[in-house]
Design an enzyme around this catalytic site. Structure first.
Site, PDB file in Angstrom:
ATOM      1  N   SER A 148      31.375  42.652  49.490  1.00  0.00           N
ATOM      2  CA  SER A 148      31.930  41.595  50.328  1.00  0.00           C
ATOM      3  C   SER A 148      31.159  41.557  51.638  1.00  0.00           C
ATOM      4  CB  SER A 148      33.407  41.919  50.615  1.00  0.00           C
ATOM      5  OG  SER A 148      33.914  41.123  51.669  1.00  0.00           O
ATOM      6  N   TYR A 161      40.648  47.025  52.776  1.00  0.00           N
ATOM      7  CA  TYR A 161      39.705  46.211  51.983  1.00  0.00           C
ATOM      8  C   TYR A 161      38.286  46.447  52.485  1.00  0.00           C
ATOM      9  CZ  TYR A 161      37.713  41.917  49.911  1.00  0.00           C
ATOM     10  OH  TYR A 161      36.951  41.012  49.208  1.00  0.00           O
TER      11      TYR A 161
HETATM   12  P1  NDP Z   1      40.525  36.106  42.212  1.00  0.00           P
HETATM   13  O1  NDP Z   1      41.838  36.438  42.791  1.00  0.00           O
HETATM   14  O2  NDP Z   1      40.203  34.708  41.840  1.00  0.00           O
HETATM   15  O3  NDP Z   1      40.233  37.044  40.958  1.00  0.00           O
HETATM   16  C1  NDP Z   1      40.481  38.408  41.008  1.00  0.00           C
HETATM   17  C2  NDP Z   1      40.272  38.972  39.622  1.00  0.00           C
HETATM   18  O4  NDP Z   1      40.486  40.393  39.661  1.00  0.00           O
HETATM   19  C3  NDP Z   1      41.218  38.404  38.616  1.00  0.00           C
HETATM   20  O5  NDP Z   1      40.507  38.228  37.415  1.00  0.00           O
HETATM   21  C4  NDP Z   1      42.276  39.492  38.470  1.00  0.00           C
HETATM   22  O6  NDP Z   1      42.827  39.435  37.160  1.00  0.00           O
HETATM   23  C5  NDP Z   1      41.417  40.729  38.657  1.00  0.00           C
HETATM   24  N1  NDP Z   1      42.156  41.914  39.090  1.00  0.00           N
HETATM   25  C6  NDP Z   1      42.701  42.165  40.299  1.00  0.00           C
HETATM   26  N2  NDP Z   1      43.316  43.351  40.295  1.00  0.00           N
HETATM   27  C7  NDP Z   1      43.126  43.870  39.060  1.00  0.00           C
HETATM   28  C8  NDP Z   1      43.509  45.074  38.427  1.00  0.00           C
HETATM   29  N3  NDP Z   1      44.227  46.000  39.079  1.00  0.00           N
HETATM   30  N4  NDP Z   1      43.135  45.284  37.152  1.00  0.00           N
HETATM   31  C9  NDP Z   1      42.415  44.357  36.479  1.00  0.00           C
HETATM   32  N5  NDP Z   1      42.023  43.205  37.021  1.00  0.00           N
HETATM   33  C10 NDP Z   1      42.379  42.970  38.293  1.00  0.00           C
HETATM   34  O7  NDP Z   1      39.472  36.661  43.293  1.00  0.00           O
HETATM   35  P2  NDP Z   1      37.914  36.442  43.469  1.00  0.00           P
HETATM   36  O8  NDP Z   1      37.315  35.928  42.236  1.00  0.00           O
HETATM   37  O9  NDP Z   1      37.732  35.732  44.735  1.00  0.00           O
HETATM   38  O10 NDP Z   1      37.465  37.964  43.715  1.00  0.00           O
HETATM   39  C11 NDP Z   1      36.627  38.676  42.807  1.00  0.00           C
HETATM   40  C12 NDP Z   1      35.954  39.794  43.586  1.00  0.00           C
HETATM   41  O11 NDP Z   1      35.148  39.228  44.620  1.00  0.00           O
HETATM   42  C13 NDP Z   1      36.927  40.755  44.258  1.00  0.00           C
HETATM   43  O12 NDP Z   1      36.442  42.067  44.192  1.00  0.00           O
HETATM   44  C14 NDP Z   1      36.918  40.269  45.705  1.00  0.00           C
HETATM   45  O13 NDP Z   1      37.281  41.299  46.604  1.00  0.00           O
HETATM   46  C15 NDP Z   1      35.465  39.843  45.854  1.00  0.00           C
HETATM   47  N6  NDP Z   1      35.204  38.926  46.945  1.00  0.00           N
HETATM   48  C16 NDP Z   1      35.714  37.653  46.961  1.00  0.00           C
HETATM   49  C17 NDP Z   1      35.418  36.793  48.018  1.00  0.00           C
HETATM   50  C18 NDP Z   1      35.905  35.393  48.097  1.00  0.00           C
HETATM   51  O14 NDP Z   1      35.666  34.726  49.124  1.00  0.00           O
HETATM   52  N7  NDP Z   1      36.585  34.873  47.093  1.00  0.00           N
HETATM   53  C19 NDP Z   1      34.587  37.236  49.147  1.00  0.00           C
HETATM   54  C20 NDP Z   1      34.091  38.584  49.014  1.00  0.00           C
HETATM   55  C21 NDP Z   1      34.393  39.381  47.951  1.00  0.00           C
HETATM   56  P3  NDP Z   1      44.410  39.640  36.876  1.00  0.00           P
HETATM   57  O15 NDP Z   1      45.140  38.871  37.912  1.00  0.00           O
HETATM   58  O16 NDP Z   1      44.620  39.143  35.489  1.00  0.00           O
HETATM   59  O17 NDP Z   1      44.625  41.109  36.944  1.00  0.00           O
END
Ligand code: NDP
Length: 255
Positions: A148, A161
């Site tokens: 991130s 985070y």
């Molecule tokens: P979303 O909320 O759209 O997606 C998050 C994903 O992670 C979902 O598929 C969710 O699936 C899964 N997830 C979360 N916790 C768990 C768990 N305990 N076990 C299994 N799966 C899990 O978020 P983003 O796509 O935005 O984020 C993806 C990554 O990118 C993350 O690591 C986030 O920190 C990082 N990021 C995002 C940014 C942004 O601006 N969007 C910026 C910087 C980093 P489910 O709910 O089915 O468990």
């Protein structure tokens, strides 16, 4: 000589954690488009099935597993299930994660801290450890960890985070050093502000406009913009790149 064949991932098996969500879905579809067989992991079965259908529509082999990446005892079996159905994992994308806006360490509880470190950092260690073992035995592997901007910046609102994401780039470097002898490259991608479920409220708020004004590209990023960087880092075109952190942020971190 460079050829587009270098980006062909046919015959490779990829696992994308959080592949049913915003950025993870973009990555999973990109890898499938480049020819890889793709497994996605998430907790929500409906979201899993929806992305699985999209992956299958691309034409390759795919599977979806309902797994909580913080349930560490379940991870070896989940990885084995992918190996049984698709083959040994060649490409691991540690993307799953959530943020918790605690408001700073004066407000954050130890329980919140532990939960985010578990979700965002311990899961990367656990899955990489399990998958790297079979990669090392086969002398091939690509591990891509999603960090991130907060891997670099401090944050007054999300200290756990930020600490976890900072840990992700240090873990990336340490694994890169250790695993180089097994021809495993380990790199990180640092997203800027990307439109996903995680950021819907922020984008809709006043802060959404502040972010656009602060970003040289003058817009929010899209999840599908992670396909290209991940395919590159998963391909032979990046075989001499390891331990790097690639910023995919429209210039946010350099302006
Ligand atoms: P979303 O909320 O759209 O997606 C998050 C994903 O992670 C979902 O598929 C969710 O699936 C899964 N997830 C979360 N916790 C768990 C768990 N305990 N076990 C299994 N799966 C899990 O978020 P983003 O796509 O935005 O984020 C993806 C990554 O990118 C993350 O690591 C986030 O920190 C990082 N990021 C995002 C940014 C942004 O601006 N969007 C910026 C910087 C980093 P489910 O709910 O089915 O468990």
């Amino acid at each position: 000589m460079v050829s587009t064949e270098q980006f062909d991932l046919s015959g490779k098996v990829a696992l994308v954690t959080g592949g049913n969500g915003g950025i993870g879905r973009g990555i999973a579809l990109g890898l499938a488009g480049a020819g890889a067989a793709v497994a996605i992991m998430g907790r929500n079965e409906d979201k899993n099935q929806s992305v699985l259908a999209e992956l299958e529509a691309i034409g390759g082999t795919a599977m979806a597993l309902v797994v909580d990446v913080t349930a560490r005892d379940t991870l070896p079996d989940a990885v084995q299930a992918v190996a049984n159905e698709l083959g040994d994992i060649d490409i691991l994308v540690n993307n799953a994660g959530r943020a918790h806006i605690s408001g700073g360490i004066l407000k954050e509880t130890p329980e919140d801290w532990d939960a985010i470190i578990d979700n965002q950092l311990n899961s990367v260690f656990m899955l990489s450890k399990i998958v790297a073992e079979s990669m090392a035995a086969r002398n091939f592997g690509k591990i891509i960890n999603i960090g991130s901007m907060y891997s670099i910046f401090g944050s007054s609102l999300v200290p756990s985070y930020s600490a976890a994401k900072g840990g992700v780039i240090q873990l990336t470097k340490s694994m890169a050093v250790e695993l180089a002898e097994y021809n495993i490259q380990v790199n990180a991608i640092l997203p800027g502000w990307i439109s996903t479920d995680m950021t819907t409220d922020i984008e809709a708020s006043e802060m959404g406009d502040v972010i656009v004004a602060r970003t040289p590209a003058a817009r929010w990023g899209r999840a599908d913009e992670f396909a290209g960087p991940v395919v590159f880092l998963a391909s032979s075109a990046s075989d001499f790149i390891t331990g790097a952190s690639l910023r995919v942020d429209g210039g946010y971190s350099i302006a």
